[in-house]
Design an enzyme around this catalytic site. Structure first.
Site, short mmCIF file in Angstrom:
data_model
loop_
_atom_site.label_atom_id
_atom_site.label_comp_id
_atom_site.label_asym_id
_atom_site.label_seq_id
_atom_site.Cartn_x
_atom_site.Cartn_y
_atom_site.Cartn_z
CE1 TYR A 9 -4.13 1.54 -0.10
CE2 TYR A 9 -3.51 2.70 1.90
CZ TYR A 9 -4.36 2.53 0.84
OH TYR A 9 -5.46 3.35 0.71
CG ASN A 37 -19.46 -6.89 -7.53
OD1 ASN A 37 -18.76 -6.33 -8.36
ND2 ASN A 37 -19.13 -8.06 -7.01
CE1 TYR A 97 -13.13 2.14 -6.39
CE2 TYR A 97 -13.88 3.29 -8.37
CZ TYR A 97 -13.98 2.23 -7.48
OH TYR A 97 -14.94 1.26 -7.68
N GLY A 98 -8.96 2.68 -8.13
CA GLY A 98 -8.45 1.37 -7.79
C GLY A 98 -7.96 0.66 -9.04
N GLY A 99 -7.29 -0.47 -8.85
CA GLY A 99 -6.74 -1.21 -9.99
C GLY A 99 -6.77 -2.71 -9.72
CG MET A 100 -10.11 -4.40 -7.65
SD MET A 100 -11.72 -5.06 -7.21
CE MET A 100 -12.71 -4.56 -8.62
#
Length: 396
Positions: A117, A216, A308-311
């Protein structure tokens, strides 16, 4: 014989007199209790008149130790996280003792344990960046919080996977105690992320549209509910799965306008969808890779995509045509950074608005599975599985 009779009468007189004395004493005690009760009630009412309605110390048994999920090294959470019991420090003048009530497992919590992180606490550390607790004792100089308040962390890194903690009062912010426990426990990260992205990048009005992937997820579910409350249409993209229809029905029950599979983004059917729904001004990307590129294709001219993310753990590729001919804007958002660069009044206002939606029944916690701290291995394993539609929440 007469002597015995006289002695018996004397004894009887003494016994009767003792009974009278006892009855009188009992009456006096009863009167004193009534007087003390009346004085106590008048005292409390006067305190309320001047605004003093709480004490500084809890009526609960004193908490001396806490049980916490700690890690001493970065790595696989199933290998490095351990359940430990540690003594609590004393409550200082500017700190409060908080009994934790509930704390979720978020992807950022997993990344922090793994050491990947953007910010990492000093080791050893307690896991968890979000949750809700109850104040049970306050320091002598604390004025902003009182015993009984529900509180959440202002920022990441406090370590919420534990039963209790002594925390600086400035690192906490109060939330209403009449909202559902799970809603309070999951309030500080995902709903705040959704709220800010919907507020800060495009001037959205009722009738406008937003498109998002990872619909989801915790952020995705908050986006669905906030847009529905504001009359904004949402186009929600999810990966194909065996229970797609069940998931689609659940998201639509929350307020989703459309729920589609990722494959549909590349099909002609999208043109039909936009006959009944305006092209989106805003795209919210929590996946990255091809999914983000497909969201960009459907933005209206001059629209914005916020990542806001990079799954998918793949880079975001932006077609040159989108930048030149459609003038789209590509930006990123991290709620932790937002909290660092904005004052508490703005944070307080956002929480008040979100809590108002919760109290009105327009915003609820994502689907959650409640677990105890002792079941942390199972909870961590479940949180790291793909296609999971429920959030693992430790309930203390």
């Amino acid at each position: 014989m007469e002597v015995l009779r006289a002695a018996w009468l004397m004894t009887r007189r003494i016994t009767v007199r003792q009974q009278k004395i006892c009855r009188t004493f009992a009456t006096v005690l009863s009167c004193k209790q009534v007087v003390h009760q009346n004085i106590h009630e008048r005292y409390l009412s006067r305190l309320k008149l001047v605004g003093i309605t709480h004490c500084r110390y809890s009526s609960e048994p004193q908490i001396k130790n806490c049980t916490a999920l700690m890690y001493r090294n970065h790595g696989d959470p199933s290998q490095v996280v351990q359940l430990e019991t540690t003594p609590l420090p004393s409550v200082g003048p500017q700190s409060v003792l908080v009994k934790m009530l509930a704390a979720p497992i978020n992807p950022s919590d997993i990344n922090m344990v793994q050491g990947t992180y953007a910010i990492l606490p000093d080791l050893p550390a307690v896991g968890g960046n979000e949750g809700v607790g109850k104040v049970v004792e306050v320091g002598s100089e604390v004025r902003r919080l009182k015993v009984g308040d529900w509180v959440i962390p202002k920022d990441a890194g406090l370590g919420t996977w534990r039963t209790a903690a002594v925390i600086n009062a400035e690192d906490l912010i109060a939330v209403p105690s009449d909202i559902p426990l799970l809603a309070a426990a999951t309030l500080g990260v995902n709903p705040c992320t959704a709220f800010r992205m919907l507020s800060d990048f495009e001037d959205l009005k009722s009738g406008d549209s937003v498109i998002q992937n990872a619909a989801n997820s915790g952020v995705g579910q908050a986006v669905i509910q906030i847009t529905a409350a504001k009359g904004i249409h949402s186009i929600n993209v999810v990966r194909d799965r065996p229970d797609f229809q069940q998931l689609s029905d659940r998201l639509k029950a929350m307020g989703a306008t459309h729920v589609i599979k990722e494959e549909m983004l590349r099909r002609p059917e999208m043109k039909e969808l936009f006959k009944t729904c305006a092209r989106p001004k805003l795209a919210l990307n929590g996946v990255g890779g091809k999914s983000a590129t497909e969201l960009l294709r459907h933005l209206q001219k001059g629209g914005t995509m916020v990542t806001y993310g990079g799954m998918a753990k793949q880079p975001v590729t932006v077609p040159v045509s989108a930048l030149i001919f459609k003038d789209v804007k590509v930006q990123g958002f991290w709620v932790t950074q937002w909290k660092k660069t904005h004052n508490e009044a703005l944070f307080r206002g956002m929480l008040d608005e979100l809590c108002g939606l919760i109290q009105a029944g327009k915003l609820s916690a994502p689907a959650c599975t409640q677990v105890g701290l002792s079941d942390f291995q199972k909870a961590l394993d479940s949180a790291m599985q793909p296609y999971i539609s429920t959030k693992q929440v430790f309930v203390m």
